[in-house]
Motif scaffolding. Structure first.
Motif, PDB file in Angstrom:
ATOM      1  N   GLY A  55       0.793  -1.224   0.000  1.00 35.32           N
ATOM      2  CA  GLY A  55       0.000   0.000   0.000  1.00 35.32           C
ATOM      3  C   GLY A  55       0.822   1.268   0.000  1.00 35.32           C
ATOM      4  N   ILE A  56       2.142   1.148   0.115  1.00 39.06           N
ATOM      5  CA  ILE A  56       3.025   2.305   0.082  1.00 39.06           C
ATOM      6  C   ILE A  56       3.598   2.434  -1.326  1.00 39.06           C
ATOM      7  CG2 ILE A  56       5.121   3.353   1.027  1.00 39.06           C
ATOM      8  CD1 ILE A  56       4.640   1.768   3.579  1.00 39.06           C
ATOM      9  N   HIS A  57       3.448   3.598  -1.920  1.00 39.46           N
ATOM     10  CA  HIS A  57       3.904   3.823  -3.289  1.00 39.46           C
ATOM     11  C   HIS A  57       5.243   4.554  -3.261  1.00 39.46           C
ATOM     12  CE1 HIS A  57       0.043   2.488  -4.851  1.00 39.46           C
ATOM     13  NE2 HIS A  57      -0.541   3.269  -3.937  1.00 39.46           N
ATOM     14  N   LEU A  58       6.243   3.954  -3.848  1.00 38.06           N
ATOM     15  CA  LEU A  58       7.590   4.525  -3.878  1.00 38.06           C
ATOM     16  C   LEU A  58       8.144   4.446  -5.288  1.00 38.06           C
ATOM     17  CD1 LEU A  58       9.079   2.834  -0.679  1.00 38.06           C
ATOM     18  CD2 LEU A  58       8.408   5.229  -0.891  1.00 38.06           C
ATOM     19  N   LYS A  59       8.999   5.410  -5.608  1.00 38.14           N
ATOM     20  CA  LYS A  59       9.700   5.356  -6.880  1.00 38.14           C
ATOM     21  C   LYS A  59      10.796   4.286  -6.814  1.00 38.14           C
ATOM     22  CE  LYS A  59       9.119  10.244  -8.076  1.00 38.14           C
ATOM     23  NZ  LYS A  59       9.832  11.514  -8.345  1.00 38.14           N
ATOM     24  N   GLN A  60      11.107   3.744  -7.964  1.00 38.87           N
ATOM     25  CA  GLN A  60      12.191   2.773  -8.035  1.00 38.87           C
ATOM     26  C   GLN A  60      13.492   3.393  -7.530  1.00 38.87           C
ATOM     27  OE1 GLN A  60      13.699   1.520 -11.968  1.00 38.87           O
ATOM     28  NE2 GLN A  60      13.124  -0.565 -11.367  1.00 38.87           N
ATOM     29  N   ALA A  61      13.694   4.677  -7.814  1.00 38.82           N
ATOM     30  CA  ALA A  61      14.901   5.364  -7.354  1.00 38.82           C
ATOM     31  C   ALA A  61      14.985   5.397  -5.832  1.00 38.82           C
ATOM     32  CB  ALA A  61      14.936   6.790  -7.912  1.00 38.82           C
ATOM     33  N   GLU A  62      13.859   5.608  -5.180  1.00 40.25           N
ATOM     34  CA  GLU A  62      13.845   5.674  -3.719  1.00 40.25           C
ATOM     35  C   GLU A  62      14.187   4.319  -3.103  1.00 40.25           C
ATOM     36  OE1 GLU A  62      10.503   9.211  -3.171  1.00 40.25           O
ATOM     37  OE2 GLU A  62       9.862   7.135  -3.369  1.00 40.25           O
ATOM     38  N   LEU A  63      13.635   3.258  -3.683  1.00 42.31           N
ATOM     39  CA  LEU A  63      13.937   1.915  -3.181  1.00 42.31           C
ATOM     40  C   LEU A  63      15.404   1.560  -3.399  1.00 42.31           C
ATOM     41  CD1 LEU A  63      10.778  -0.053  -4.343  1.00 42.31           C
ATOM     42  CD2 LEU A  63      11.403   0.531  -2.007  1.00 42.31           C
ATOM     43  N   LEU A  64      15.929   1.889  -4.578  1.00 38.12           N
ATOM     44  CA  LEU A  64      17.336   1.608  -4.856  1.00 38.12           C
ATOM     45  C   LEU A  64      18.246   2.386  -3.908  1.00 38.12           C
ATOM     46  CD1 LEU A  64      17.337   1.612  -8.762  1.00 38.12           C
ATOM     47  CD2 LEU A  64      17.812  -0.343  -7.273  1.00 38.12           C
ATOM     48  N   MET A  65      17.909   3.640  -3.677  1.00 38.00           N
ATOM     49  CA  MET A  65      18.719   4.457  -2.790  1.00 38.00           C
ATOM     50  C   MET A  65      18.724   3.889  -1.369  1.00 38.00           C
ATOM     51  SD  MET A  65      18.137   8.356  -1.515  1.00 38.00           S
ATOM     52  CE  MET A  65      16.709   7.764  -0.599  1.00 38.00           C
ATOM     53  N   MET A  66      17.556   3.521  -0.869  1.00 36.92           N
ATOM     54  CA  MET A  66      17.478   2.974   0.491  1.00 36.92           C
ATOM     55  C   MET A  66      18.239   1.654   0.604  1.00 36.92           C
ATOM     56  SD  MET A  66      13.626   3.856   1.845  1.00 36.92           S
ATOM     57  CE  MET A  66      12.745   3.191   0.432  1.00 36.92           C
ATOM     58  N   GLY A  67      18.090   0.788  -0.395  1.00 39.85           N
ATOM     59  CA  GLY A  67      18.804  -0.486  -0.365  1.00 39.85           C
ATOM     60  C   GLY A  67      20.310  -0.308  -0.416  1.00 39.85           C
ATOM     61  N   GLN A  68      20.781   0.550  -1.311  1.00 42.40           N
ATOM     62  CA  GLN A  68      22.220   0.785  -1.413  1.00 42.40           C
ATOM     63  C   GLN A  68      22.771   1.450  -0.154  1.00 42.40           C
ATOM     64  OE1 GLN A  68      22.996   2.910  -5.050  1.00 42.40           O
ATOM     65  NE2 GLN A  68      22.046   1.335  -6.330  1.00 42.40           N
ATOM     66  N   THR A  69      21.997   2.378   0.407  1.00 39.72           N
ATOM     67  CA  THR A  69      22.442   3.051   1.633  1.00 39.72           C
ATOM     68  C   THR A  69      22.565   2.060   2.786  1.00 39.72           C
ATOM     69  OG1 THR A  69      21.393   5.118   0.937  1.00 39.72           O
ATOM     70  CG2 THR A  69      21.917   4.884   3.278  1.00 39.72           C
ATOM     71  N   ILE A  73      26.030   1.191   4.811  1.00 43.80           N
ATOM     72  CA  ILE A  73      26.135   1.309   6.269  1.00 43.80           C
ATOM     73  C   ILE A  73      26.601  -0.007   6.885  1.00 43.80           C
ATOM     74  CG2 ILE A  73      24.806   1.624   8.390  1.00 43.80           C
ATOM     75  CD1 ILE A  73      23.087   3.641   6.872  1.00 43.80           C
ATOM     76  N   ALA A  74      26.061  -1.124   6.395  1.00 40.44           N
ATOM     77  CA  ALA A  74      26.454  -2.435   6.920  1.00 40.44           C
ATOM     78  C   ALA A  74      27.923  -2.721   6.630  1.00 40.44           C
ATOM     79  CB  ALA A  74      25.572  -3.522   6.309  1.00 40.44           C
ATOM     80  N   VAL A  75      28.370  -2.400   5.418  1.00 41.29           N
ATOM     81  CA  VAL A  75      29.775  -2.631   5.061  1.00 41.29           C
ATOM     82  C   VAL A  75      30.694  -1.755   5.901  1.00 41.29           C
ATOM     83  CG1 VAL A  75      31.488  -2.378   3.222  1.00 41.29           C
ATOM     84  CG2 VAL A  75      29.271  -3.421   2.722  1.00 41.29           C
ATOM     85  N   LEU A  76      30.333  -0.490   6.065  1.00 41.61           N
ATOM     86  CA  LEU A  76      31.161   0.412   6.865  1.00 41.61           C
ATOM     87  C   LEU A  76      31.214  -0.031   8.326  1.00 41.61           C
ATOM     88  CD1 LEU A  76      30.204   3.953   5.478  1.00 41.61           C
ATOM     89  CD2 LEU A  76      32.354   2.721   5.166  1.00 41.61           C
ATOM     90  N   ALA A  77      30.085  -0.505   8.853  1.00 39.66           N
ATOM     91  CA  ALA A  77      30.068  -0.989  10.232  1.00 39.66           C
ATOM     92  C   ALA A  77      30.994  -2.185  10.401  1.00 39.66           C
ATOM     93  CB  ALA A  77      28.635  -1.362  10.635  1.00 39.66           C
ATOM     94  N   TYR A  78      30.970  -3.083   9.412  1.00 36.01           N
ATOM     95  CA  TYR A  78      31.863  -4.240   9.481  1.00 36.01           C
ATOM     96  C   TYR A  78      33.324  -3.806   9.373  1.00 36.01           C
ATOM     97  CZ  TYR A  78      34.559  -8.259   7.962  1.00 36.01           C
ATOM     98  OH  TYR A  78      35.531  -9.214   7.833  1.00 36.01           O
ATOM     99  N   VAL A  79      33.608  -2.906   8.431  1.00 39.30           N
ATOM    100  CA  VAL A  79      34.994  -2.449   8.251  1.00 39.30           C
ATOM    101  C   VAL A  79      35.505  -1.767   9.519  1.00 39.30           C
ATOM    102  CG1 VAL A  79      36.448  -0.797   7.000  1.00 39.30           C
ATOM    103  CG2 VAL A  79      34.839  -2.235   5.749  1.00 39.30           C
ATOM    104  N   THR A  83      37.768  -5.128  10.970  1.00 38.11           N
ATOM    105  CA  THR A  83      38.962  -5.207  10.140  1.00 38.11           C
ATOM    106  C   THR A  83      40.095  -4.396  10.769  1.00 38.11           C
ATOM    107  OG1 THR A  83      38.430  -3.259   8.785  1.00 38.11           O
ATOM    108  CG2 THR A  83      37.519  -5.382   8.070  1.00 38.11           C
ATOM    109  N   ARG A  84      41.313  -4.698  10.346  1.00 37.74           N
ATOM    110  CA  ARG A  84      42.476  -3.965  10.865  1.00 37.74           C
ATOM    111  C   ARG A  84      42.437  -2.499  10.448  1.00 37.74           C
ATOM    112  NH1 ARG A  84      46.926  -6.995  12.469  1.00 37.74           N
ATOM    113  NH2 ARG A  84      48.321  -5.366  11.703  1.00 37.74           N
ATOM    114  N   ILE A  85      41.943  -2.250   9.236  1.00 37.97           N
ATOM    115  CA  ILE A  85      41.863  -0.865   8.771  1.00 37.97           C
ATOM    116  C   ILE A  85      40.896  -0.058   9.635  1.00 37.97           C
ATOM    117  CG2 ILE A  85      41.074   0.598   6.861  1.00 37.97           C
ATOM    118  CD1 ILE A  85      42.130  -1.493   4.935  1.00 37.97           C
ATOM    119  N   GLY A  86      39.750  -0.661   9.969  1.00 37.47           N
ATOM    120  CA  GLY A  86      38.780   0.036  10.799  1.00 37.47           C
ATOM    121  C   GLY A  86      39.311   0.308  12.193  1.00 37.47           C
TER     122      GLY A  86
END
Length: 209
Positions: A55-69, A73-79, A83-86
């Motif tokens: 029932g929530i209408h979203l643009k494909q761009a909005e969904l892609l942006m949220m998924g990529q974001t 965030i998950a990758v940065l949290a892991y790094v 990791t030694r670099i983090g």
């Protein structure tokens, strides 16, 4: 980074902050001179198809942006934590001399952090352009000011606090637009909320003090 920031790193943090604001304004004016003061739009904006989820209408761009974001965030949290670099990055921020004595190259770590930060800014700018269908010299102004306020609100140095503050701001903007949209625009609602919250809790949402 090498010409401006590296030389002032030993100074108090607000020195680099002021320098970044000056560079930001200078960059805007350089872009204005080089590319013109008027904005450009896409002939055919990408990812504009509407999708319905529960029932929530979203643009494909909005969904892609949220998924990529979320993925970033998950990758940065892991790094940062796994990791030694983090670990070296956190050590460099908290105690540069001690990190260097353990063999951490401060220059390499700082270069890498600046590279990651610049890449994230490019990612954000690209999605702002797609979502607003507009590219112009000052397109990052409102987003940058909100980001600065969110960093302060979340508690300086607290990634978790910045995420919490960002989510709260997004919810307030959305609900505020529904109920107050006839009186105030989205950005006015956001900044009014940020000012009020900072007056109530100037140390931020997450603070060790």
């Amino acid at each position: 980074y090498r010409l401006c920031y590296e030389a002032i790193l030993p100074k108090p943090p607000f020195v680099a902050l002021i320098a970044s604001i000056g560079l930001y304004i200078a960059a805007q004016e350089i872009f204005r001179i080089a590319f013109g003061a008027f904005g450009l739009s896409f002939n055919t904006p990408p990812f504009q198809e509407m999708l319905s989820l529960g029932g929530i209408h979203l643009k494909q761009a909005e969904l892609l942006m949220m998924g990529q974001t979320a993925l970033i965030i998950a990758v940065l949290a892991y790094v940062q934590s796994g990791t030694r670099i983090g670990i070296a990055s956190k050590a460099t921020v908290s105690d540069p001399q001690m990190a260097q004595s353990f063999g951490v190259s401060l220059r390499v770590i700082r270069d890498l952090n600046f590279l990651i930060g610049s890449a994230l800014a490019a990612f954000a700018g690209g999605w702002v352009a797609i979502l607003n269908n507009l590219v112009e010299p000052t397109m990052g102004s409102v987003a940058a000011y909100k980001t600065l306020a969110v960093i302060v609100l979340g508690g300086l140095g607290s990634v978790r606090g910045a995420l919490i503050a960002s989510l709260i701001l997004g919810v307030v903007e959305s609900l505020g637009t529904v109920y107050l949209g006839t009186f105030l625009d989205r950005n006015s609602i956001a900044f009014a909320f940020l000012i009020a919250l900072l007056l109530i809790r100037p140390q931020g949402l997450v603070s060790s003090r």
